[in-house]
Design an enzyme around this catalytic site. Structure first.
Site, short mmCIF file in Angstrom:
data_model
loop_
_atom_site.label_atom_id
_atom_site.label_comp_id
_atom_site.label_asym_id
_atom_site.label_seq_id
_atom_site.Cartn_x
_atom_site.Cartn_y
_atom_site.Cartn_z
N VAL A 92 0.81 -1.22 0.00
CA VAL A 92 0.00 0.00 0.00
C VAL A 92 0.84 1.28 0.00
O VAL A 92 0.31 2.38 -0.16
CB VAL A 92 -0.99 0.04 1.19
N LYS A 144 -11.98 1.26 13.19
CA LYS A 144 -11.38 1.73 14.43
C LYS A 144 -10.07 0.97 14.69
O LYS A 144 -9.87 -0.06 14.07
CB LYS A 144 -12.36 1.58 15.59
N HIS A 174 -18.86 -0.03 14.84
CA HIS A 174 -19.90 -1.01 14.45
C HIS A 174 -21.11 -0.99 15.39
O HIS A 174 -22.19 -1.43 15.02
CB HIS A 174 -19.32 -2.42 14.29
N LYS A 178 -25.84 -1.36 15.04
CA LYS A 178 -26.70 -2.32 15.75
C LYS A 178 -28.13 -1.78 15.79
O LYS A 178 -28.34 -0.62 16.15
CB LYS A 178 -26.19 -2.53 17.18
N GLU A 212 -18.76 -8.85 28.65
CA GLU A 212 -18.42 -9.96 27.75
C GLU A 212 -17.97 -11.14 28.60
O GLU A 212 -17.23 -10.95 29.56
CB GLU A 212 -17.31 -9.53 26.79
N HIS A 236 -17.59 2.90 21.46
CA HIS A 236 -18.94 2.31 21.48
C HIS A 236 -19.84 2.92 22.57
O HIS A 236 -20.95 3.35 22.28
CB HIS A 236 -18.88 0.80 21.70
C1 BG6 Z 1 -14.76 -4.43 19.39
C2 BG6 Z 1 -13.73 -4.59 20.47
O1 BG6 Z 1 -14.77 -3.13 18.91
O2 BG6 Z 1 -16.05 -4.74 19.92
C3 BG6 Z 1 -13.78 -5.98 21.07
O3 BG6 Z 1 -12.43 -4.35 19.93
C4 BG6 Z 1 -15.18 -6.32 21.51
O4 BG6 Z 1 -12.87 -6.10 22.15
C5 BG6 Z 1 -16.17 -6.06 20.38
O5 BG6 Z 1 -15.20 -7.69 21.89
C6 BG6 Z 1 -17.59 -6.28 20.85
O6 BG6 Z 1 -18.47 -6.17 19.77
P1 BG6 Z 1 -19.85 -6.95 19.78
O7 BG6 Z 1 -20.57 -6.45 18.58
O8 BG6 Z 1 -19.53 -8.40 19.72
O9 BG6 Z 1 -20.52 -6.60 21.07
#
Ligand code: BG6
Length: 470
Positions: A92, A144, A174, A178, A212, A236
């Protein structure tokens, strides 16, 4: 040099930098395949990466990744999808790659460049695209992390903005793809029953939890210099908070929404390290890639204040952690208590109502209310639950929605420069003066004792609402 004019038209080409990488394998190729199945994909896809693969190898890799995610592959759909793919391998930083890309794109391409690459390459790639005149009317989506503190986020923004207009730049978070996160805007303002409760007159505290039930696993090398605050809170959770706390947008445009998000984040005080608890799960130090004496947090809980007319005086609690008891993300509003109820035999205050929006797993809404059970001399708790999937149908997955938005030129689901920089400003004091980490056991709720000290007595952290719970 390319013009800085943003391209609103639907793209006919997606250039996917990093198509052989982990994120593509686990998430984005599958999302593109699903868009194909829904009839929502209408572009060719040029994959770019360093690996000297053949196109056949890329297609096989895509099929295997999509199948491994649990998706049932429809051969006809997959063949249609595979026909869209071409592959360019190269470095790149090398002009030859861009010459080849320019030839492949031709004069008619309306392009989205999607950079699933390490952030250190965003600047060099975008500059090369500019030098080769490939950015006119194009959009560029970047994954990110966007910076690792306020100064680096500003530096990155400046570098990208030197060649791109803000409208061309799509910063991926992301969580913004959702469905229950998107739903927040509608739920809050389309329902008077919620809208009327959504302020300091009725709300005692807001809690946002992202738990998590798995550890850092094979991501030690990435995670150790980052930690929970940067990995999920700065981006997030603060993006979710902005949607929970913002004023109603004045129109349907991307900037109508993003103006309101930026405005509420501007009203958040810089976080106070005394109102911040860090934890590290027992066993984290044995994760490959983690420093033997690492002080990185795998759990973060903090209190914030929003200094505006709607929220002044309402504590905002955020917590996020790995290796906890459950995998669940929710927003919980604790309402204020009613006066004591003199007509109950045991006169007293009933439990305060709560409104819970579950983001993951199984999006839904819960209202926790109280009633007087027939035989009881006192009040009893009761819940009103709605499951979005059951009532509203299966939604698009975050990456399907985000990629589709990028292709049709809708920036609403992407984080704008101001909100990214405001979020870094908010957490920067915690980065500058981190308190020591408390070790917690895997499968627990984190360093509970320390966290409880953050909250006021009647809004103690609640065990999140789980899908199987009645
Ligand atoms: C990511 C983080 O952005 O989001 C991860 O880097 C995390 O550590 C993940 O596990 C969680 O995403 P989701 O959509 O599975 O809740």
């Amino acid at each position: 040099m390319a013009s800085k004019k943003p391209g609103k038209a639907t793209a006919n080409t997606l250039v996917d930098f990093g198509i052989t990488g982990d994120l593509a394998h686990k998430m984005t190729l599958r999302a593109l395949y699903r868009l194909e199945r829904r009839g929502l994909l209408d572009c060719r896809i040029i994959g770019v990466a360093a690996e000297s693969w053949t196109l056949d190898r890329l297609i096989e890799h895509a099929r295997e990744g999509i199948a491994a995610s649990g998706e049932k592959i429809d051969d006809e759909v997959f063949d249609r999808f595979a026909k869209r793919l071409t592959y360019i391998s190269g470095d790149v930083k090398d002009d030859k790659l861009y010459e080849q890309l320019a030839k492949e794109l031709g004069p008619k391409a309306r392009t989205v460049f999607y950079l699933q690459m390490p952030p250190s390459l965003f600047g060099p790639i975008v500059e090369k695209l500019g030098q080769h005149d490939l950015l006119g009317g194009a959009r560029v989506a970047v994954e990110k992390p966007f910076g690792h503190d306020l100064a680096s986020a500003r530096e990155l923004n400046d570098r990208l903005r030197a060649v791109l207009a803000e409208e061309q730049l799509l910063r991926v978070d992301h969580f913004l793809g959702k469905s229950p996160v998107i739903e927040l805007e509608y739920l809050r303002f389309a329902n008077l029953a919620l809208a009327e409760l959504w302020d300091r007159k009725s709300v005692a505290a807001i809690q946002i939890t992202m738990a998590e039930n798995f550890g850092v696993e094979d991501r030690g090398r990435f995670y150790d210099p980052v930690g929970a605050l940067r990995d999920v809170v700065q981006n997030h959770l603060l993006q979710v908070l902005a949607l929970v706390a913002m004023e109603p947008p004045a129109g349907a445009g991307a900037d109508d929404l993003r103006d309101k998000k930026g405005e509420v984040l501007r009203a958040v005080h810089p976080a106070d390290p005394k109102r911040y608890v860090r934890g590290q799960y027992h066993g984290y130090l044995d994760v490959p890639g983690v420093a033997a004496d690492s002080q990185t947090e795998t759990f973060a809980a903090l209190q914030l204040e929003i200094d505006n007319w709607r929220w002044s005086g309402v504590p905002i609690y955020l917590r996020a952690g790995k290796a906890l008891a459950e995998r669940v993300t929710e927003v919980r509003l604790h309402l204020k208590r009613t006066p004591s109820l003199a007509f109950l035999p045991k006169a007293g205050q009933a439990e305060a109502n709560q409104i819970v929006l579950r983001i993951d797993p199984e999006p839904g809404l819960r209202m926790a209310i109280t009633a007087k059970a027939d035989q009881s001399a006192d009040w009893s708790p009761l819940t009103l639950d709605a499951s979005f999937a059951r009532e509203l149908g299966e939604p698009l997955e975050p990456y399907e929605r985000l990629l589709h938005s990028a292709l049709i030129g809708d920036a609403q689901l992407y984080a704008r420069e101001d909100s990214v920089e405001e979020s870094w400003r908010i957490v920067q004091p915690l980065i500058d003066a981190p308190p020591p980490v408390h070790v917690y056991e895997r499968g627990s709720w984190g360093p509970v004792e320390a966290v409880e000290k953050l909250t006021r007595s009647h809004v103690k952290w609640h065990k999140p609402w789980m899908p199987d719970e009645v």
